[in-house]
Motif scaffolding. Structure first.
Motif, PDB file in Angstrom:
ATOM      1  N   ALA A   1       0.804  -1.223   0.000  1.00 43.64           N
ATOM      2  CA  ALA A   1       0.000   0.000   0.000  1.00 43.64           C
ATOM      3  C   ALA A   1       0.841   1.280   0.000  1.00 43.64           C
ATOM      4  N   SER A   2       2.141   1.170   0.041  1.00 47.16           N
ATOM      5  CA  SER A   2       2.968   2.373  -0.152  1.00 47.16           C
ATOM      6  C   SER A   2       4.419   1.959  -0.386  1.00 47.16           C
ATOM      7  N   LYS A   3       5.201   2.927  -0.871  1.00 50.50           N
ATOM      8  CA  LYS A   3       6.630   2.675  -1.068  1.00 50.50           C
ATOM      9  C   LYS A   3       7.325   2.469   0.269  1.00 50.50           C
ATOM     10  N   ARG A   4       6.848   3.217   1.272  1.00 51.03           N
ATOM     11  CA  ARG A   4       7.456   3.081   2.597  1.00 51.03           C
ATOM     12  C   ARG A   4       7.269   1.639   3.094  1.00 51.03           C
ATOM     13  N   ILE A   5       6.070   1.105   2.888  1.00 52.29           N
ATOM     14  CA  ILE A   5       5.779  -0.275   3.294  1.00 52.29           C
ATOM     15  C   ILE A   5       6.637  -1.247   2.484  1.00 52.29           C
ATOM     16  N   TYR A   6       6.726  -1.002   1.196  1.00 56.50           N
ATOM     17  CA  TYR A   6       7.496  -1.877   0.304  1.00 56.50           C
ATOM     18  C   TYR A   6       8.969  -1.917   0.729  1.00 56.50           C
ATOM     19  N   ARG A   7       9.511  -0.734   1.042  1.00 60.13           N
ATOM     20  CA  ARG A   7      10.921  -0.690   1.455  1.00 60.13           C
ATOM     21  C   ARG A   7      11.128  -1.458   2.763  1.00 60.13           C
ATOM     22  N   GLN A   8      10.189  -1.306   3.692  1.00 62.51           N
ATOM     23  CA  GLN A   8      10.310  -2.017   4.975  1.00 62.51           C
ATOM     24  C   GLN A   8      10.146  -3.527   4.778  1.00 62.51           C
ATOM     25  N   MET A   9       9.305  -3.902   3.812  1.00 61.00           N
ATOM     26  CA  MET A   9       9.169  -5.331   3.492  1.00 61.00           C
ATOM     27  C   MET A   9      10.500  -5.894   2.991  1.00 61.00           C
ATOM     28  N   LEU A  10      11.222  -5.076   2.213  1.00 62.83           N
ATOM     29  CA  LEU A  10      12.542  -5.507   1.732  1.00 62.83           C
ATOM     30  C   LEU A  10      13.489  -5.676   2.918  1.00 62.83           C
ATOM     31  N   VAL A  11      13.475  -4.705   3.822  1.00 64.57           N
ATOM     32  CA  VAL A  11      14.352  -4.751   4.997  1.00 64.57           C
ATOM     33  C   VAL A  11      14.080  -6.008   5.818  1.00 64.57           C
ATOM     34  N   GLU A  12      12.792  -6.345   5.976  1.00 66.07           N
ATOM     35  CA  GLU A  12      12.421  -7.492   6.820  1.00 66.07           C
ATOM     36  C   GLU A  12      12.469  -8.831   6.075  1.00 66.07           C
ATOM     37  N   GLY A  13      12.892  -8.783   4.813  1.00 62.71           N
ATOM     38  CA  GLY A  13      13.003 -10.031   4.043  1.00 62.71           C
ATOM     39  C   GLY A  13      11.661 -10.568   3.552  1.00 62.71           C
ATOM     40  N   MET A  14      10.604  -9.751   3.659  1.00 60.55           N
ATOM     41  CA  MET A  14       9.274 -10.261   3.282  1.00 60.55           C
ATOM     42  C   MET A  14       9.102 -10.401   1.778  1.00 60.55           C
ATOM     43  N   VAL A  15       9.733  -9.503   1.036  1.00 59.55           N
ATOM     44  CA  VAL A  15       9.608  -9.596  -0.429  1.00 59.55           C
ATOM     45  C   VAL A  15      10.242 -10.901  -0.896  1.00 59.55           C
ATOM     46  N   ALA A  16      11.405 -11.222  -0.327  1.00 62.54           N
ATOM     47  CA  ALA A  16      12.075 -12.476  -0.704  1.00 62.54           C
ATOM     48  C   ALA A  16      11.215 -13.676  -0.329  1.00 62.54           C
ATOM     49  N   ARG A  17      10.603 -13.626   0.842  1.00 57.74           N
ATOM     50  CA  ARG A  17       9.792 -14.769   1.269  1.00 57.74           C
ATOM     51  C   ARG A  17       8.572 -14.934   0.355  1.00 57.74           C
ATOM     52  N   PHE A  18       7.930 -13.823   0.018  1.00 64.30           N
ATOM     53  CA  PHE A  18       6.795 -13.917  -0.916  1.00 64.30           C
ATOM     54  C   PHE A  18       7.271 -14.434  -2.271  1.00 64.30           C
ATOM     55  N   ALA A  19       8.415 -13.935  -2.737  1.00 68.03           N
ATOM     56  CA  ALA A  19       8.919 -14.368  -4.052  1.00 68.03           C
ATOM     57  C   ALA A  19       9.217 -15.856  -4.034  1.00 68.03           C
ATOM     58  N   GLU A  20       9.794 -16.344  -2.924  1.00 70.71           N
ATOM     59  CA  GLU A  20      10.079 -17.780  -2.829  1.00 70.71           C
ATOM     60  C   GLU A  20       8.805 -18.617  -2.852  1.00 70.71           C
ATOM     61  N   LEU A  21       7.710 -18.032  -2.375  1.00 68.27           N
ATOM     62  CA  LEU A  21       6.419 -18.727  -2.395  1.00 68.27           C
ATOM     63  C   LEU A  21       5.770 -18.675  -3.788  1.00 68.27           C
ATOM     64  N   GLY A  22       6.419 -17.973  -4.703  1.00 65.51           N
ATOM     65  CA  GLY A  22       5.877 -17.877  -6.059  1.00 65.51           C
ATOM     66  C   GLY A  22       4.917 -16.725  -6.240  1.00 65.51           C
ATOM     67  N   ALA A  23       4.833 -15.838  -5.228  1.00 64.12           N
ATOM     68  CA  ALA A  23       3.917 -14.700  -5.338  1.00 64.12           C
ATOM     69  C   ALA A  23       4.461 -13.692  -6.337  1.00 64.12           C
ATOM     70  N   MET A  24       3.532 -12.914  -6.945  1.00 63.50           N
ATOM     71  CA  MET A  24       3.933 -11.783  -7.775  1.00 63.50           C
ATOM     72  C   MET A  24       3.916 -10.566  -6.868  1.00 63.50           C
ATOM     73  N   VAL A  25       5.083 -10.007  -6.578  1.00 64.45           N
ATOM     74  CA  VAL A  25       5.146  -8.809  -5.742  1.00 64.45           C
ATOM     75  C   VAL A  25       5.199  -7.605  -6.676  1.00 64.45           C
ATOM     76  N   MET A  26       4.153  -6.772  -6.611  1.00 59.32           N
ATOM     77  CA  MET A  26       3.981  -5.673  -7.568  1.00 59.32           C
ATOM     78  C   MET A  26       4.422  -4.341  -6.961  1.00 59.32           C
ATOM     79  N   ALA A  27       4.500  -3.331  -7.833  1.00 54.79           N
ATOM     80  CA  ALA A  27       4.802  -1.977  -7.366  1.00 54.79           C
ATOM     81  C   ALA A  27       3.644  -1.473  -6.507  1.00 54.79           C
ATOM     82  N   PRO A  28       3.932  -0.629  -5.485  1.00 58.72           N
ATOM     83  CA  PRO A  28       2.850  -0.069  -4.672  1.00 58.72           C
ATOM     84  C   PRO A  28       1.838   0.663  -5.555  1.00 58.72           C
ATOM     85  N   SER A  29       0.556   0.341  -5.390  1.00 65.32           N
ATOM     86  CA  SER A  29      -0.510   0.973  -6.166  1.00 65.32           C
ATOM     87  C   SER A  29      -1.836   0.399  -5.679  1.00 65.32           C
TER      88      SER A  29
END
Ligand SMILES: CC(C)[C@H](C(=O)O)[C@@H](O)C(=O)O
Ligand code: SF4
Length: 420
Positions: free
Chosen positions: A331-359
Motif C-alpha cells: 500500500a505504499s513505497k514506505r511499506i514496500y521498502r520495509q518489506m525488503l528490509v524485513e526479508g518479506m519480499v524475498a519470502r513472498f517471491a520464494e512462495l511464487g507470489a507476484m510482488v507488484m509496485a505499490p498501487s
C-alpha cells in the motif's frame, strides 16, 4: 459546552459554535485530496472558474490507480495530473507511491481535528487519525479548490465500544465484516461511525486504519477513531509531540443514536461472499465452497506491514496452491521498502507470489490482476460488487490477509487458524 460526539467536536471547532446533528455547517477544509482518476475532470472544472487555487499547500494529489499505466488513456490521465500539479504549484504529492489514503496518512498532512475531503470514497480512512475525512464528487471539489470551504449536514453518530483482545487468527478486517453482517451496507447511512474503548486502543495503527477505511462500506459519512499515544507516534515517528489535540476520546455522555459493544474475544474469521460486502458468513461456512484462481494481498484496506506479517505467519512452511496466482501489492513505497528490509519480499517471491509496485493494483480492476470469466478471487481489499476487480463475470471474496493466505495454500476458502 454539551457532551459531543467525535464528529460534533470537530465540526463545532470548525464552525465556532456547538453544532447539533442535522444542522448545516459551512467549514474550512484542511486537506483536499485528489488523484489521477477524478483529478483531471476536477482541475478542468476548477480552471473554468478562473480563480486561483485557494491554498496549494493544502492540496494532496496522488497517482495510484493507474500505476503503472495499463493503457494509453491511463498514461494520459497520469500526465494530465502531473501537469495540473505543476500549473497550480501544489506541493503535497505522491506519484506512483501507493493508494492515496495510505500515502496521505504517511504524509503528515493529516492531524486529529482536521476536515479532510477527497475525490475518493475511502477518504474516510483519515478518521483513523482523528480527522473528519470523507469522499466528495469532483464538482464539489472544484468548489473546494476555489474557496477552501465546504458545507456538511452534521451527521448523527453511532458509538462502537471495543473491549477484549482479538483471538489468534482474527483481525480488524473481521471486526468490520462482522459489523457488515450485522447491519448491512446501509447500516450507518450518513452517520459518524465512532470506534473507541480499550479494545481499539490495543490494536496497532495498521489494524485501526482498517476500521476507518471501511466505514464507507457500512454507509457511514465518516469513520472516526479515538486517538491516543499510538496515533501521535504514527503521526510523528521521530517522537516530536503531535500537540494537545492528539488525545480524543469518546464521551459516553454524548448523544449517540446507537451504541454497539463488541468484545473482540468473541469474534472469529469472516468472509464476504460475492457480490455484496455484507454477504458475510464465518469463514467455516464458506470453507471449501469454490476453487480459487487468485489471492490478492493489497489495497488501502489490506496492504500494510501488519497484513503481510500476518499473511506470512500463515504461509511460512507451506506452499501456494499451484492453481492460485498470489498477488502482493504493497500500500505504499514506505511499506514496500520495509518489506525488503524485513526479508518479506524475498519470502513472498520464494512462495511464487507476484510482488507488484505499490498501487491500488487489482483492487478496483484497473490494472495489476484483472480476473478472467468465471474466476474466483479471495482478496484483502474492501469491495466485491459485480465487476469489481475488472470483470463482471468474476467472483470476489473479501477476507483478512491471514484468511487470504490460508486460502492461497489450499486453493479454496480456508480458516487461517488451520495453519496457526
Ligand atoms: C476511482 C475512485 C474514484 C474509487 C473510489 O472513489 O472509491 C476507487 O478508489 C474505489 O475504491 O472504488
Ligand atoms: S486501493 Fe482500492 S479502495 Fe483503496 S483507493 Fe485504491 S481502488 Fe480505492
Amino acid at each position: 459546552m454539551p457532551a459531543q460526539t467525535l464528529a460534533e467536536r470537530i465540526l463545532s471547532e470548525k464552525a465556532g459554535h456547538p453544532v447539533r446533528p442535522g444542522e448545516v455547517v459551512d467549514v474550512e477544509v484542511d486537506v483536499a485530496l485528489t488523484h489521477e482518476v477524478l483529478g483531471p475532470p476536477t482541475f478542468k472544472m476548477f480552471e473554468e472558474l478562473g480563480v486561483p487555487l485557494w491554498d496549494p499547500a493544502k492540496v494532496f494529489v496522488t497517482i495510484d490507480h493507474f500505476v503503472p499505466a495499463a493503457t494509453a488513456d491511463q498514461a494520459n490521465n497520469n500526465r494530465a495530473t502531473i501537469e495540473a500539479v505543476e500549473r497550480h504549484g501544489i506541493t503535497g504529492t505522491a506519484f506512483y507511491d501507493g493508494p492515496s489514503h495510505q500515502t496521505l496518512a504517511e504524509s503528515g498532512m493529516v492531524r486529529p481535528g482536521m476536515v479532510v475531503v477527497g475525490t475518493d470514497s475511502h477518504t474516510c480512512t483519515a478518521g483513523a487519525l482523528g480527522a473528519f475525512g470523507t469522499g466528495i464528487g469532483s464538482t464539489e471539489m472544484a468548489g473546494v479548490f476555489a474557496t477552501g470551504r465546504i458545507w456538511f449536514r452534521v451527521p448523527a453518530a453511532t458509538a462502537v465500544a471495543l473491549t477484549g483482545t482479538l483471538p489468534r487468527g482474527v483481525y480488524a478486517k473481521d471486526v468490520v465484516l462482522h459489523l457488515l453482517g450485522r447491519v448491512g451496507v446501509a447500516g450507518f447511512r450518513y452517520e459518524s461511525l465512532e470506534f473507541g474503548g480499550p479494545g481499539l486502543r490495543g490494536l496497532p495503527m495498521d489494524e485501526r486504519i482498517v476500521l476507518a477505511n471501511m466505514a464507507v462500506e457500512l454507509g457511514a459519512k465518516v469513520g472516526l477513531l479515538e486517538t491516543d499515544a499510538a496515533t501521535a507516534a504514527f503521526l510523528d515517528p521521530a517522537g516530536a509531540p503531535a500537540g494537545p489535540a492528539a488525545e480524543r476520546r469518546i464521551d459516553p455522555a454524548a448523544d449517540y443514536g446507537r451504541r454497539f459493544d463488541i468484545d473482540l474475544g468473541d469474534l472469529g474469521p469472516m468472509v464476504a461472499r460475492p457480490h455484496s460486502v455484507d454477504n458475510v458468513v464465518p469463514v467455516a461456512e464458506a470453507a471449501g465452497s469454490v476453487r480459487l484462481q487468485q489471492a490478492f494481498l493489497g489495497s488501502c484496506t489490506g496492504g500494510r506491514l501488519t497484513d503481510y506479517r500476518n499473511a506470512l505467519e500463515v504461509l511460512d512452511g507451506h506452499t501456494v496452491h499451484p492453481d492460485v496466482r498470489l498477488i502482493v501489492t504493497p500500500a505504499s513505497k514506505r511499506i514496500y521498502r520495509q518489506m525488503l528490509v524485513e526479508g518479506m519480499v524475498a519470502r513472498f517471491a520464494e512462495l511464487g507470489a507476484m510482488v507488484m509496485a505499490p498501487s491500488c493494483g487489482a483492487c478496483a480492476g484497473l490494472q495489476g490482476g484483472v480476473l478472467g470469466d468465471g474466476e474466483n478471487v479471495v482478496s484483502s481489499s474492501n469491495r466485491n460488487f459485480v465487476g469489481r476487480m475488472g470483470n463482471p463475470g468474476a467472483n470476489v471474496f473479501l477476507a483478512s490477509p491471514a484468511t487470504v493466505a490460508a486460502s492461497a495454500i489450499t486453493g479454496t476458502i480456508t480458516d487461517p487458524r488451520t495453519f496457526l
